[in-house]
Design an enzyme around this catalytic site. Sequence first.
Site, PDB file in Angstrom:
ATOM      1  N   GLY A   1       0.730  -1.197   0.065  1.00 26.51           N
ATOM      2  CA  GLY A   1      -0.107  -0.082  -0.031  1.00 26.51           C
ATOM      3  C   GLY A   1       0.838   1.282  -0.018  1.00 26.51           C
TER       4      GLY A   1
ATOM      5  CG  ASN B   1       1.529   3.466  -5.655  1.00 24.52           C
ATOM      6  OD1 ASN B   1       1.762   4.463  -6.178  1.00 24.52           O
ATOM      7  ND2 ASN B   1       1.807   2.276  -5.966  1.00 24.52           N
TER       8      ASN B   1
ATOM      9  CG  LEU C   1      -7.426 -11.174 -12.860  1.00 24.53           C
ATOM     10  CD1 LEU C   1      -7.451 -12.601 -13.702  1.00 24.53           C
ATOM     11  CD2 LEU C   1      -6.418 -10.204 -13.475  1.00 24.53           C
TER      12      LEU C   1
ATOM     13  CG  ASN D   1      -4.181  -0.410 -12.663  1.00 24.83           C
ATOM     14  OD1 ASN D   1      -3.789  -0.731 -11.745  1.00 24.83           O
ATOM     15  ND2 ASN D   1      -3.268  -0.621 -13.741  1.00 24.83           N
TER      16      ASN D   1
ATOM     17  CG  HIS E   1       1.448  -1.346 -15.599  1.00 20.82           C
ATOM     18  ND1 HIS E   1       1.061  -2.538 -15.069  1.00 20.82           N
ATOM     19  CD2 HIS E   1       2.330  -1.317 -16.302  1.00 20.82           C
ATOM     20  CE1 HIS E   1       1.958  -3.270 -15.638  1.00 20.82           C
ATOM     21  NE2 HIS E   1       2.644  -2.715 -16.499  1.00 20.82           N
TER      22      HIS E   1
ATOM     23  CG  ASP F   1      -1.899  -3.353 -17.721  1.00 24.40           C
ATOM     24  OD1 ASP F   1      -2.366  -2.890 -16.795  1.00 24.40           O
ATOM     25  OD2 ASP F   1      -1.150  -4.435 -17.566  1.00 24.40           O
TER      26      ASP F   1
HETATM   27  C1  GAR Z   1       3.192  -0.898  -7.578  1.00 26.62           C
HETATM   28  O1  GAR Z   1       4.557  -0.832  -8.091  1.00 26.62           O
HETATM   29  C2  GAR Z   1       2.054  -0.814  -8.667  1.00 26.62           C
HETATM   30  O2  GAR Z   1       2.673  -0.190  -9.686  1.00 26.62           O
HETATM   31  C3  GAR Z   1       2.040  -2.241  -9.068  1.00 26.62           C
HETATM   32  O3  GAR Z   1       2.127  -2.998  -7.934  1.00 26.62           O
HETATM   33  C4  GAR Z   1       2.955  -2.272  -6.940  1.00 26.62           C
HETATM   34  C5  GAR Z   1       2.026  -2.171  -5.614  1.00 26.62           C
HETATM   35  O4  GAR Z   1       2.671  -1.522  -4.553  1.00 26.62           O
HETATM   36  N1  GAR Z   1       0.716  -2.732  -9.985  1.00 26.62           N
HETATM   37  C6  GAR Z   1       1.040  -3.506 -10.793  1.00 26.62           C
HETATM   38  O5  GAR Z   1       1.689  -4.209 -11.064  1.00 26.62           O
HETATM   39  C7  GAR Z   1      -0.496  -3.650 -11.510  1.00 26.62           C
HETATM   40  N2  GAR Z   1      -0.218  -4.293 -12.761  1.00 26.62           N
HETATM   41  P1  GAR Z   1       2.046  -0.899  -3.437  1.00 26.62           P
HETATM   42  O6  GAR Z   1       1.154  -2.029  -2.769  1.00 26.62           O
HETATM   43  O7  GAR Z   1       3.013  -0.445  -2.225  1.00 26.62           O
HETATM   44  O8  GAR Z   1       1.324   0.359  -3.688  1.00 26.62           O
END
Ligand code: GAR
Length: 202
Positions: free
Chosen positions: A14, A16, A95, A110, A112, A153
């Site tokens: 988490g 982000n 998903l 989202n 990515h 995506d």
């Molecule tokens: C992040 O790097 C995000 O961009 C990626 O997962 C991570 C989650 O980190 N998402 C994907 O790969 C989606 N296809 P977080 O839980 O620390 O935010």
Amino acid sequence: MLRTKIAVFVSGGGTNLQALLDAQKRGEIPSGEIALVLASNDSAYALTRAADNGVKSVVVKRKEFPSQEVYEQKMKEVLEENAIEMIVLAGFMSLLSEDFTLAYPKRIVNIHPSLIPSFCGKGFYGLHVHEAALAYGVKVTGATVHYVNEIPDGGEIILQKAVDVLEGDTPEVLQRRVMEQAEWVILPKAVEMVAQKLQKGN
Ligand code: GAR
């Protein structure tokens, strides 16, 4: 004007989500309000971040439902009960079907961890994305915030930011740099942009 009510969907650390909460505290998301965190599992550290920031959270696990349809119906009910108008997928690893994404057109975004259309689509998530970028030998990568539609995506791009790949990078080191320099910067900005658009439509 009323602020757009936002749900953040998470599965893991988490960071982000944290970037969004910090931006909200600094007043950088004036058009939106992070009203709910929805986690796909109860061990997600993102749930602790939600609690620490006084944000309501709920766990909805795919395996507790007999089908994708019933699982998504539960999520839709939770969103409705909380009057959610916009969804942010922030490291959400479960998903979502076309049926779900079609129910919220231009209301799901989202983050990515690559410059789409590179290293995206089926199988590209988390550390795998950075492993693939290093294996290919790209010198620049980055992050993308995009609308979510029925193509994995494949929705319209909202913001992107490039990040250098450096000599000796491991997937973990590159992932951290992409988060710090790109993800945590563009996600709050994109969320404010979309929240503002939805607010105007109210
Ligand atoms: C992040 O790097 C995000 O961009 C990626 O997962 C991570 C989650 O980190 N998402 C994907 O790969 C989606 N296809 P977080 O839980 O620390 O935010």
